[in-house]
Design a protein around this motif. Structure first.
Motif, PDB file in Angstrom:
ATOM      1  N   VAL A   1      -3.991 -25.365  19.757  1.00  0.00           N
ATOM      2  CA  VAL A   1      -5.040 -24.338  19.700  1.00  0.00           C
ATOM      3  C   VAL A   1      -4.592 -23.080  20.434  1.00  0.00           C
ATOM      4  CG1 VAL A   1      -7.361 -23.732  20.508  1.00  0.00           C
ATOM      5  CG2 VAL A   1      -6.967 -25.950  19.437  1.00  0.00           C
TER       6      VAL A   1
ATOM      7  N   VAL B   1      -3.515 -31.386  20.940  1.00  0.00           N
ATOM      8  CA  VAL B   1      -4.503 -30.598  20.194  1.00  0.00           C
ATOM      9  C   VAL B   1      -4.803 -29.296  20.926  1.00  0.00           C
ATOM     10  CG1 VAL B   1      -6.829 -30.551  19.223  1.00  0.00           C
ATOM     11  CG2 VAL B   1      -5.527 -32.704  19.260  1.00  0.00           C
ATOM     12  N   ASN B   2      -5.071 -29.389  22.210  1.00  0.00           N
ATOM     13  CA  ASN B   2      -5.412 -28.199  22.987  1.00  0.00           C
ATOM     14  C   ASN B   2      -4.238 -27.226  23.076  1.00  0.00           C
ATOM     15  OD1 ASN B   2      -8.124 -28.937  23.624  1.00  0.00           O
ATOM     16  ND2 ASN B   2      -7.338 -30.407  25.108  1.00  0.00           N
TER      17      ASN B   2
ATOM     18  N   TYR C   1      -9.916 -26.079  11.648  1.00  0.00           N
ATOM     19  CA  TYR C   1     -10.234 -25.300  12.846  1.00  0.00           C
ATOM     20  C   TYR C   1      -9.230 -24.159  12.951  1.00  0.00           C
ATOM     21  CZ  TYR C   1     -11.503 -24.282  17.712  1.00  0.00           C
ATOM     22  OH  TYR C   1     -11.925 -23.672  18.871  1.00  0.00           O
ATOM     23  N   LYS C   2      -9.742 -22.944  12.821  1.00  0.00           N
ATOM     24  CA  LYS C   2      -8.939 -21.723  12.921  1.00  0.00           C
ATOM     25  C   LYS C   2      -7.781 -21.689  11.921  1.00  0.00           C
ATOM     26  CE  LYS C   2     -10.156 -20.692  17.703  1.00  0.00           C
ATOM     27  NZ  LYS C   2      -9.687 -20.321  19.068  1.00  0.00           N
TER      28      LYS C   2
ATOM     29  N   LEU D   1     -11.548 -31.504  20.574  1.00  0.00           N
ATOM     30  CA  LEU D   1     -12.291 -30.263  20.358  1.00  0.00           C
ATOM     31  C   LEU D   1     -13.753 -30.372  20.786  1.00  0.00           C
ATOM     32  CD1 LEU D   1     -10.851 -29.114  16.898  1.00  0.00           C
ATOM     33  CD2 LEU D   1     -10.246 -28.267  19.168  1.00  0.00           C
TER      34      LEU D   1
ATOM     35  N   LYS E   1      -5.512 -23.611  11.404  1.00  0.00           N
ATOM     36  CA  LYS E   1      -4.240 -24.114  11.936  1.00  0.00           C
ATOM     37  C   LYS E   1      -4.313 -25.600  12.274  1.00  0.00           C
ATOM     38  CE  LYS E   1      -2.959 -22.707  15.953  1.00  0.00           C
ATOM     39  NZ  LYS E   1      -2.530 -21.837  17.045  1.00  0.00           N
ATOM     40  N   ILE E   2      -5.529 -26.134  12.337  1.00  0.00           N
ATOM     41  CA  ILE E   2      -5.733 -27.552  12.609  1.00  0.00           C
ATOM     42  C   ILE E   2      -6.572 -28.127  11.468  1.00  0.00           C
ATOM     43  CG2 ILE E   2      -6.803 -29.234  14.160  1.00  0.00           C
ATOM     44  CD1 ILE E   2      -6.095 -27.416  16.477  1.00  0.00           C
TER      45      ILE E   2
END
Length: 229
Positions: free
Chosen positions: A80, A76-77, A169-170, A101, A172-173
């Motif tokens: 991002v 995930v990170n 999220y953004k 997150l 993209k997620i």
């Protein structure tokens, strides 16, 4: 383009999402996280344009499982941090995303949420809802753990039982606590495999074939919109 599905139990596969991706030109791979003998593909975030974490019986809220989940938090990170990468999480996958997150993941106070229900579309102007001309969509539930919405994320779908059903999220997620992906065949298998868990809930399992068809119509649109972003 390449996509990988990470499965946490063999019966919870990609459902309608795989043919959508193949139609869009993606090459598909699988990672079976439920087989503890198999290590995660090295640098998976570099090798795939889209990573999809699917559902499973494990719990992100279980302290004993944190070592197992750490590589998935790292995914995930990494997504991002990198441009041109997307991540979709479904059920357990969404809880992994939420925790990575910084959001709290915990057992819901109302017990398991199971069966079909309508989800309220909270931001119809969001691009993933393009061509969805309804205030709510049909969805399927099979979970007890829930998540808070992470800071900086957009809350997009809600149910009356547990409010936090999806966030992005953004752009993209995309984290779906609910299930939009199952085929009718998958639902029949889940009724058998997850029979004990289902008996703990009070969900709607009536007219499964009709409701799965209605659900798939919206789900196809939403998943295609995510892929196009």
């Amino acid at each position: 383009m390449r996509a990988v599905f990470i499965r946490f139990i063999d019966c919870e596969g990609p459902g309608i999402l795989e043919p959508i991706l193949r139609e869009a030109g993606y090459r598909i791979s699988y990672q079976n996280a439920y087989d503890r003998r198999i290590h995660l593909m090295p640098e998976i975030h570099l090798n795939f344009d889209l990573i999809v974490m699917l559902g499973g019986p494990q719990s992100v809220a279980d302290p004993a499982e944190q070592e197992f989940f750490k590589p998935y938090y790292d995914i995930v990170n990494n997504v991002v941090a990198l441009p041109n990468k997307k991540l979709i999480g479904i059920c357990l996958g969404s809880q992994i995303i939420a925790k990575a997150l910084g959001a709290n993941v915990r057992p819901g106070t109302k017990g398991p949420e199971t069966g079909f229900s309508e989800l309220q579309v909270l931001k119809p102007e969001h691009p993933i809802f393009k061509d969805i001309d309804k205030e709510s969509i049909m969805a399927f539930h099979l979970h007890e753990d829930i998540f808070d919405i992470p800071v900086g994320a957009e809350h997009l779908l809600a149910s009356d039982f547990y409010a936090n059903q999806m966030f992005s999220y953004k752009n993209k997620i995309f984290a779906f606590q609910t299930h939009l992906e199952p085929t009718l065949e998958m639902l029949h298998v889940w009724q058998s495999v997850h029979k004990e868990f289902i008996t703990k809930g009070t969900g709607d399992f009536s007219e499964i074939a009709v409701k799965q068809k209605v659900m798939a119509e919206s789900a196809n649109t939403i998943f295609r919109n995510i892929i196009k972003l």
